[in-house]
Design a protein around this motif. Structure first.
Motif, PDB file in Angstrom:
ATOM      1  N   PHE A   1       0.832  -1.198   0.000  1.00 10.44           N
ATOM      2  CA  PHE A   1       0.000   0.000   0.000  1.00 10.44           C
ATOM      3  C   PHE A   1       0.870   1.253   0.000  1.00 10.44           C
ATOM      4  N   LEU A   2       1.877   1.275   0.883  1.00  6.41           N
ATOM      5  CA  LEU A   2       2.745   2.444   0.968  1.00  6.41           C
ATOM      6  C   LEU A   2       3.541   2.657  -0.315  1.00  6.41           C
TER       7      LEU A   2
ATOM      8  N   SER B   1       2.641   1.833  -3.345  1.00  8.90           N
ATOM      9  CA  SER B   1       1.715   2.374  -4.341  1.00  8.90           C
ATOM     10  C   SER B   1       1.531   3.872  -4.127  1.00  8.90           C
ATOM     11  N   ASP B   2       1.351   4.262  -2.875  1.00 13.61           N
ATOM     12  CA  ASP B   2       1.172   5.671  -2.538  1.00 13.61           C
ATOM     13  C   ASP B   2       2.432   6.473  -2.860  1.00 13.61           C
TER      14      ASP B   2
ATOM     15  N   MET C   1       2.624   7.106  -6.518  1.00 13.21           N
ATOM     16  CA  MET C   1       1.639   8.107  -6.920  1.00 13.21           C
ATOM     17  C   MET C   1       2.112   9.511  -6.553  1.00 13.21           C
ATOM     18  N   ARG C   2       2.619   9.668  -5.320  1.00 14.53           N
ATOM     19  CA  ARG C   2       3.054  10.985  -4.852  1.00 14.53           C
ATOM     20  C   ARG C   2       4.355  11.438  -5.519  1.00 14.53           C
TER      21      ARG C   2
ATOM     22  N   ALA D   1       2.529   3.316 -10.155  1.00 14.37           N
ATOM     23  CA  ALA D   1       1.533   3.356  -9.085  1.00 14.37           C
ATOM     24  C   ALA D   1       0.328   2.482  -9.427  1.00 14.37           C
TER      25      ALA D   1
ATOM     26  N   TRP E   1      -0.954  -0.533  -7.246  1.00 15.13           N
ATOM     27  CA  TRP E   1      -2.315  -0.608  -6.690  1.00 15.13           C
ATOM     28  C   TRP E   1      -3.006  -1.892  -7.140  1.00 15.13           C
TER      29      TRP E   1
ATOM     30  N   GLU F   1      -9.928   1.973  -0.335  1.00 20.08           N
ATOM     31  CA  GLU F   1      -8.980   3.075  -0.484  1.00 20.08           C
ATOM     32  C   GLU F   1      -8.079   2.865  -1.691  1.00 20.08           C
ATOM     33  N   ALA F   2      -7.699   1.603  -1.927  1.00 20.96           N
ATOM     34  CA  ALA F   2      -6.849   1.308  -3.084  1.00 20.96           C
ATOM     35  C   ALA F   2      -7.614   1.550  -4.380  1.00 20.96           C
TER      36      ALA F   2
ATOM     37  N   ASN G   1      -7.802   5.313  -4.888  1.00 17.68           N
ATOM     38  CA  ASN G   1      -6.513   5.866  -5.295  1.00 17.68           C
ATOM     39  C   ASN G   1      -6.138   5.449  -6.713  1.00 17.68           C
TER      40      ASN G   1
ATOM     41  N   THR H   1      -5.336   7.806  -9.923  1.00 21.94           N
ATOM     42  CA  THR H   1      -4.060   7.659 -10.625  1.00 21.94           C
ATOM     43  C   THR H   1      -4.283   7.466 -12.121  1.00 21.94           C
TER      44      THR H   1
END
Length: 208
Positions: free
Chosen positions: A123-124, A126-127, A130-131, A138, A142, A154-155, A158, A162
């Protein structure tokens, strides 16, 4: 567990594992000041023990919010034993908390190399992709997270955003938004944003 552990520490005051375990128990009971004393004692007794440094990092982070110090403890744990997935995850998490998203990618990737089913690390990562504006990576990440946690709300949310950031994938963004609306319902706080995502994604795909 605290009283027998204290008795053990009195009987074997030079036993780092006893002090570490007592520190973990005290932290779990939200007795943070006592916990860090025990963990620092464990570190003094056995400075080459990677787990002691990792657990000290946990207390610094979870109980005190001292992110930079926690990161230093996790990095020392990694130096002493680079084969523990949780340590690499913890380093990545601290870097994310510090806003150093692109730097978090390497330790999180290593955590997943060591444990491909590590959901929090996935999860982290993927985030972090994205960031860091690495949108295709990403999306791929995900998607792998959604294999581990099918329908993870949430995935899905997100990944939908994305797809929009990447461009030319409006149909996929809209599909994720619709899927989440169907599973989570229309009365959730996120529903209006999902409606906008489905609308904008459909428009981007030419589906008026």
């Amino acid at each position: 567990a605290i009283e027998p552990l204290k008795a053990a520490a009195r009987l074997e005051p030079q036993n780092a594992i006893v002090h570490m375990t007592l520190g973990i128990a005290l932290a779990a009971m939200r007795r943070a000041d006592e916990a860090i004393v025990e963990m620092n004692e464990a570190r003094s007794l056995d400075p080459q023990n990677a787990r002691v440094h990792n657990e000290l990092g946990n207390i610094l982070h979870n109980s005190f919010g001292r992110i930079d110090e926690a990161l230093a403890s996790y990095e020392e744990a990694r130096r002493l034993d680079p084969n523990v997935a949780a340590v690499h995850h913890n380093i990545g998490l601290m870097l994310m908390r510090l806003g150093r998203f692109s730097q978090a990618i390497e330790p999180l990737t290593e955590a997943l190399r060591l444990d491909p089913r590590y959901r929090n690390a996935r999860f982290l990562l993927s985030d972090a992709f994205m960031r860091s504006d690495r949108y295709q990576e990403a999306i791929d990440s995900w998607t792998k997270f959604l294999v581990l946690v099918p329908g993870g709300p949430e995935a899905l949310h997100n990944r939908a955003w994305t797809y929009m950031y990447l461009g030319a994938h409006g149909d996929a963004a809209a599909a994720d938004a619709r899927s989440l609306l169907q599973s989570a319902g229309w009365r959730t706080a996120v529903a209006p944003f999902l409606v906008l995502l489905a609308h904008l994604g459909s428009r981007q795909a030419g589906q008026e």
